[in-house]
Motif scaffolding. Structure first.
Motif, PDB file in Angstrom:
ATOM      1  N   GLY A  66      12.689   0.519   2.168  1.00 12.37           N
ATOM      2  CA  GLY A  66      12.681   1.941   1.856  1.00 12.37           C
ATOM      3  C   GLY A  66      11.944   2.270   0.572  1.00 12.37           C
ATOM      4  O   GLY A  66      11.421   3.363   0.421  1.00 12.37           O
ATOM      5  N   ARG A  67      11.897   1.314  -0.351  1.00  9.57           N
ATOM      6  CA  ARG A  67      11.144   1.526  -1.592  1.00  9.57           C
ATOM      7  C   ARG A  67       9.826   0.772  -1.588  1.00  9.57           C
ATOM      8  O   ARG A  67       8.854   1.231  -2.186  1.00  9.57           O
ATOM      9  N   PHE A  68       9.795  -0.380  -0.918  1.00  7.42           N
ATOM     10  CA  PHE A  68       8.595  -1.211  -0.876  1.00  7.42           C
ATOM     11  C   PHE A  68       8.005  -1.181   0.534  1.00  7.42           C
ATOM     12  O   PHE A  68       8.746  -1.195   1.527  1.00  7.42           O
ATOM     13  N   THR A  69       6.670  -1.190   0.605  1.00  7.48           N
ATOM     14  CA  THR A  69       5.987  -1.211   1.889  1.00  7.48           C
ATOM     15  C   THR A  69       4.864  -2.229   1.852  1.00  7.48           C
ATOM     16  O   THR A  69       4.004  -2.171   0.959  1.00  7.48           O
ATOM     17  N   ILE A  70       4.863  -3.128   2.811  1.00 10.48           N
ATOM     18  CA  ILE A  70       3.789  -4.107   2.923  1.00 10.48           C
ATOM     19  C   ILE A  70       2.815  -3.650   4.002  1.00 10.48           C
ATOM     20  O   ILE A  70       3.219  -3.091   5.031  1.00 10.48           O
ATOM     21  N   SER A  71       1.543  -3.882   3.762  1.00  9.27           N
ATOM     22  CA  SER A  71       0.518  -3.541   4.741  1.00  9.27           C
ATOM     23  C   SER A  71      -0.649  -4.494   4.558  1.00  9.27           C
ATOM     24  O   SER A  71      -0.710  -5.244   3.578  1.00  9.27           O
ATOM     25  N   ARG A  72      -1.573  -4.467   5.478  1.00 18.01           N
ATOM     26  CA  ARG A  72      -2.735  -5.341   5.382  1.00 18.01           C
ATOM     27  C   ARG A  72      -3.953  -4.654   5.959  1.00 18.01           C
ATOM     28  O   ARG A  72      -3.848  -3.798   6.845  1.00 18.01           O
ATOM     29  N   ASP A  73      -5.113  -5.084   5.459  1.00 20.93           N
ATOM     30  CA  ASP A  73      -6.396  -4.637   5.968  1.00 20.93           C
ATOM     31  C   ASP A  73      -7.192  -5.896   6.281  1.00 20.93           C
ATOM     32  O   ASP A  73      -7.753  -6.521   5.375  1.00 20.93           O
ATOM     33  N   ASN A  74      -7.216  -6.260   7.532  1.00 20.20           N
ATOM     34  CA  ASN A  74      -7.887  -7.510   7.898  1.00 20.20           C
ATOM     35  C   ASN A  74      -9.402  -7.439   7.696  1.00 20.20           C
ATOM     36  O   ASN A  74     -10.039  -8.476   7.499  1.00 20.20           O
ATOM     37  N   ALA A  75      -9.952  -6.270   7.731  1.00 20.92           N
ATOM     38  CA  ALA A  75     -11.391  -6.134   7.494  1.00 20.92           C
ATOM     39  C   ALA A  75     -11.734  -6.444   6.036  1.00 20.92           C
ATOM     40  O   ALA A  75     -12.861  -6.824   5.727  1.00 20.92           O
ATOM     41  N   LYS A  76     -10.753  -6.273   5.144  1.00 19.64           N
ATOM     42  CA  LYS A  76     -10.975  -6.524   3.710  1.00 19.64           C
ATOM     43  C   LYS A  76     -10.287  -7.798   3.242  1.00 19.64           C
ATOM     44  O   LYS A  76     -10.283  -8.087   2.037  1.00 19.64           O
ATOM     45  N   ASN A  77      -9.697  -8.540   4.163  1.00 13.22           N
ATOM     46  CA  ASN A  77      -8.986  -9.774   3.785  1.00 13.22           C
ATOM     47  C   ASN A  77      -7.965  -9.517   2.685  1.00 13.22           C
ATOM     48  O   ASN A  77      -7.819 -10.324   1.750  1.00 13.22           O
ATOM     49  N   THR A  78      -7.236  -8.423   2.810  1.00 12.53           N
ATOM     50  CA  THR A  78      -6.344  -8.014   1.736  1.00 12.53           C
ATOM     51  C   THR A  78      -4.993  -7.579   2.291  1.00 12.53           C
ATOM     52  O   THR A  78      -4.922  -6.904   3.319  1.00 12.53           O
ATOM     53  N   VAL A  79      -3.953  -7.961   1.567  1.00 18.39           N
ATOM     54  CA  VAL A  79      -2.610  -7.484   1.862  1.00 18.39           C
ATOM     55  C   VAL A  79      -2.117  -6.700   0.647  1.00 18.39           C
ATOM     56  O   VAL A  79      -2.500  -6.998  -0.491  1.00 18.39           O
ATOM     57  N   TYR A  80      -1.309  -5.693   0.910  1.00 14.58           N
ATOM     58  CA  TYR A  80      -0.852  -4.799  -0.146  1.00 14.58           C
ATOM     59  C   TYR A  80       0.673  -4.751  -0.194  1.00 14.58           C
ATOM     60  O   TYR A  80       1.353  -4.982   0.805  1.00 14.58           O
ATOM     61  N   LEU A  81       1.169  -4.424  -1.373  1.00 12.37           N
ATOM     62  CA  LEU A  81       2.592  -4.130  -1.514  1.00 12.37           C
ATOM     63  C   LEU A  81       2.700  -2.836  -2.319  1.00 12.37           C
ATOM     64  O   LEU A  81       2.416  -2.823  -3.515  1.00 12.37           O
ATOM     65  N   GLN A  82       3.081  -1.776  -1.633  1.00 11.21           N
ATOM     66  CA  GLN A  82       3.302  -0.497  -2.298  1.00 11.21           C
ATOM     67  C   GLN A  82       4.745  -0.449  -2.780  1.00 11.21           C
ATOM     68  O   GLN A  82       5.678  -0.633  -1.980  1.00 11.21           O
ATOM     69  N   MET A  83       4.928  -0.247  -4.070  1.00  6.15           N
ATOM     70  CA  MET A  83       6.263  -0.242  -4.660  1.00  6.15           C
ATOM     71  C   MET A  83       6.523   1.126  -5.280  1.00  6.15           C
ATOM     72  O   MET A  83       5.797   1.547  -6.178  1.00  6.15           O
ATOM     73  N   ASN A  84       7.536   1.787  -4.789  1.00  5.99           N
ATOM     74  CA  ASN A  84       7.897   3.122  -5.265  1.00  5.99           C
ATOM     75  C   ASN A  84       9.281   3.114  -5.906  1.00  5.99           C
ATOM     76  O   ASN A  84      10.071   2.190  -5.699  1.00  5.99           O
ATOM     77  N   SER A  85       9.549   4.163  -6.667  1.00  4.37           N
ATOM     78  CA  SER A  85      10.858   4.315  -7.315  1.00  4.37           C
ATOM     79  C   SER A  85      11.280   3.032  -8.027  1.00  4.37           C
ATOM     80  O   SER A  85      12.396   2.536  -7.869  1.00  4.37           O
ATOM     81  N   LEU A  86      10.370   2.526  -8.813  1.00  2.91           N
ATOM     82  CA  LEU A  86      10.615   1.236  -9.454  1.00  2.91           C
ATOM     83  C   LEU A  86      11.745   1.298 -10.467  1.00  2.91           C
ATOM     84  O   LEU A  86      11.967   2.329 -11.128  1.00  2.91           O
TER      85      LEU A  86
END
Length: 120
Positions: A66-86
């Protein structure tokens, strides 16, 4: 050998947001399950989130859902971690991980980590 390089860490105030990125060197990045772990001072390393090769399945430690979201962009060889309400308790070194065979580990490859500090 997969090389993982994290970025996006830093100092943020309580309630703020950060987005971590992890760039992978591997040409077949899209075949790998990816994830994030973290380790706070004086504590054991803990699982944060993971995502399967296609991005269709995501996994979170329950307390962060609910606060953290993982996602990826395979075209950019990158994975992300969006962290909210830290929160100050999110302060830790965050590590990117990768594995060819297991969505939830054990992970064969680890990055060097990026520091996230949340001030109160």
């Amino acid at each position: 050998q997969v090389q993982l390089v994290e970025s996006g860490g830093g100092l943020v105030q309580t309630g703020g947001s950060l987005r971590l990125s992890c760039a992978a060197s591997e040409r077949t990045f899209s075949s790998y399950a990816m994830g994030w772990y973290r380790q706070a001072p004086g504590k054991e390393r803990e699982f944060v989130a993971a995502i399967n090769w296609s991005g269709t399945s995501t996994y979170y430690t329950q307390s962060l859902k609910g606060r953290f979201t993982i996602s990826r962009d395979n075209a950019k060889n990158t994975v992300y971690l969006q962290m909210n309400s830290l929160k100050p308790e999110d302060t830790a070194v965050y590590y990117c991980v990768a594995d060819l065979n297991h969505d939830l580990g054990p992970y064969d490859y680890w990055g060097q980590g990026t520091q996230v500090t949340v001030s109160s």
